[in-house]
Design an enzyme around this catalytic site. Structure first.
Site, PDB file in Angstrom:
ATOM      1  N   GLY A 177       0.809  -1.226  -0.145  1.00 24.35           N
ATOM      2  CA  GLY A 177      -0.010   0.098   0.081  1.00 24.35           C
ATOM      3  C   GLY A 177       0.941   1.336   0.047  1.00 24.35           C
ATOM      4  O   GLY A 177       1.969   1.492  -0.683  1.00 24.35           O
ATOM      5  N   GLY A 178       0.416   2.189   0.830  1.00 29.55           N
ATOM      6  CA  GLY A 178       1.147   3.242   0.832  1.00 29.55           C
ATOM      7  C   GLY A 178       2.667   3.493   1.546  1.00 29.55           C
ATOM      8  O   GLY A 178       3.535   4.296   1.062  1.00 29.55           O
ATOM      9  N   GLY A 412      18.802   9.682 -34.191  1.00 33.22           N
ATOM     10  CA  GLY A 412      18.152  10.345 -32.962  1.00 33.22           C
ATOM     11  C   GLY A 412      19.005   9.875 -31.616  1.00 33.22           C
ATOM     12  O   GLY A 412      19.069  10.609 -30.791  1.00 33.22           O
ATOM     13  N   ALA A 413      19.166   8.536 -31.642  1.00 35.48           N
ATOM     14  CA  ALA A 413      19.871   7.998 -30.578  1.00 35.48           C
ATOM     15  C   ALA A 413      21.190   8.721 -30.304  1.00 35.48           C
ATOM     16  O   ALA A 413      21.531   8.384 -29.190  1.00 35.48           O
ATOM     17  CB  ALA A 413      19.955   6.321 -30.815  1.00 35.48           C
TER      18      ALA A 413
END
Length: 522
Positions: A177-178, A412-413
């Site tokens: 959980g939290g 682009g890499a």
């Protein structure tokens, strides 16, 4: 009167010792045996392994909860299930809190949370790393919303201290959980196989909602978070080796963002030639090799600490020392996906670059990348946005940055992997480098498509045009001739060149524009 005062003092001292011994021992005589039976150490045993011997100073050992009802009024153990304090690791100040599973299963209540809040504030004020040893069952249900508010206070401090002091979460038991979000907000997460799990909703809830049956380990065990989700940076087989690596990591990090990692004189010569690199990296750009061998050859004494070793394995992120100075390494890994960048690799490298920049750790980028991984799945899951995270991290980084193209760097890499155009201070390349928009075959097929298709001998024409393209636009000195590569160096010179470059850049100062903060592509 004098005798009476002495007796009163003696009685008070005895009572103090009794209470502190009860706090140290814990309320349940079987608690330690039960913890050991699960293959787990107690909170105090863990602190003893983490800290230099005899240096731990505990604070609030006599703290108790003040909750009433649901049986809590009859159970008010000292420490309230969390041990907090500071000590030394390799002689340097470190703050630590450890959940004591023997008390309320390590569950967090109001007093428990307030102790952690105080420790986190002290760590920030002192400018020292914070280590959390997590072994708790989440929020204490009997204390209701005050327990949830306690988690909120921890999260707020995690964020406030982010990039200010190193925050390390060590998962040594369940975290549900939290409770799982504080580790997610920290800089590094360690997990131990078989005993530590993290999940937002447990197996019972998963089965009730989705009908899926899954074990605790298969849902949120160490290997799942180490290799699949990327939540865990380091995974270990036992607590002893885990805590030893926490100590090693702390030796590589600065105390805070106003200092630099500690320098240790190295017995490995700064001008050592790395002749082995000639054989480690094949000349054929299509042949794979393990880039970790390159990292080891460059690093002092061949020692490095790899981060996220089993997640997004197509990129390697590691902390090394070069001439005794801590340096971050980001390297494409040809053994995995040919070293292509995908969503996870971009996110992994971006997070690492961001961490290095926050804590004044220079970055060396070893480039051998064929491009971004193509595919419908990658595009639909946001490779543009995730790839931009790495671009943003590099462009935003002000620490010294040096890149080396080992073989190929396409499209682009190439730009994203800390090219000169995005702000690398120095860019080097080996003699066999190929820096281009794409490989020669693909480029020729695009540029000369009509000429090839109309030729009487398409294969021969294609081969000729590929050769011409390589000679004109992809030869090893093309980038250097245009100032995009500062120098073409021999592989054997790599270590010496990197060390000299980083030494020159050590006093680098760079300011970002005045702003509240940027808006990265989260």
């Amino acid at each position: 009167m004098h005798v009476t005062d002495e007796r009163a003092e003696g009685s008070g001292t005895a009572e103090l010792r009794r209470r502190k011994e009860e706090a140290r021992r814990g309320p349940d005589p079987d608690g330690t045996r039960k913890q050991h039976a699960k293959g787990k150490l107690t909170a105090r045993e863990r602190i003893d392994l983490l800290m230099d011997e005899g240096t731990f100073h505990e604070i609030e050992p006599l703290r108790r909860h003040r909750a009433t009802g649901f049986g809590l009024e009859a159970r008010r153990p000292y420490t309230d299930g969390v041990i907090t304090g500071w000590g030394a690791v390799h002689g340097r100040k470190v703050f630590v809190y450890a959940h004591d599973f023997r008390i309320f299963g390590g569950a967090l209540g109001e007093a428990h949370a307030e102790k952690i809040h105080k420790l986190m504030d002290l760590a920030a004020a002192a400018g020292a790393p914070l280590v959390s040893l997590n072994d708790g069952a989440g929020a204490r249900i009997q204390e209701g919303v005050t327990a949830l508010a306690g988690y909120g206070g921890i999260f707020r401090r995690n964020v406030r201290n982010s990039g200010v002091i190193p925050q390390i979460s060590v998962m040594l038991g369940p975290s549900a959980g939290g409770a799982a979000y504080s580790p997610a907000l920290s800089d590094f997460v360690f997990m131990v196989r078989s005993t530590s799990q993290m999940f937002v909703t447990g197996p019972d809830v998963v089965q009730a909602v989705t009908g899926e049956r899954v074990s605790h380990d298969d849902l949120g065990g160490a290997d799942v978070h180490g290799a699949t989700s990327g939540v865990a940076h380091f995974v270990h087989d036992d607590e002893e080796s885990c805590l030893e690596d926490v100590r090693f990591l702390l030796s590589l990090l600065p105390a805070n963002n106003r200092s630099v990692p500690e320098h240790y004189p190295s017995g490995d010569p700064a001008d050592r030639r790395t002749e082995a690199l000639r054989d480690l990296v094949p000349e054929d750009p299509g042949r794979a090799y393990d880039v970790r061998d390159v990292v080891a050859e460059i690093a002092d004494e061949a020692e490095f600490l790899e981060v996220h070793a089993t997640w997004a394995t197509n990129v390697v992120c590691a902390l090394v020392r070069l001439d005794g100075h801590v340096t971050g390494i980001v390297a494409n890994q040809p053994l995995s996906m040919a070293g292509a960048l995908d969503i996870h690799a971009a996110e992994k490298a971006a997070r690492f670059v961001q961490m290095c920049d926050a804590f004044s750790i220079p970055i060396v980028t070893l480039v051998d990348v064929p491009g971004f991984l193509p595919g419908v799945d990658q595009e639909h899951h946001g490779i543009i946005r995730h790839g931009a995270k790495l671009l943003y991290a590099y462009c935003n980084a002000t620490v010294p940055r040096v890149s080396v193209v080992l073989r190929k760097a396409y499209g682009g890499a190439y730009i994203v992997m800390d090219s000169r155009s995005v702000g690398a201070d120095l860019a080097y390349a080996w003699p066999g480098n190929e820096i281009a928009v794409m490989g020669a075959e693909g480029a020729a097929n695009v540029i000369f498509r009509r000429e090839i298709t109309q030729s009487d001998s398409p294969d021969e024409t294609r081969a000729r045009l590929v050769k011409e393209y390589k000679q004109e636009l992809m030869h090893p000195y093309y980038g250097a001739e245009r100032g995009l590569v500062d120098d073409v160096i021999e592989p054997a010179e790599t270590r010496a060149v990197l060390i000299a470059s980083l030494a020159m850049l050590r006093a680098k100062h760079a300011d970002l524009p005045v702003r509240k903060h940027g808006n990265p592509p989260l």
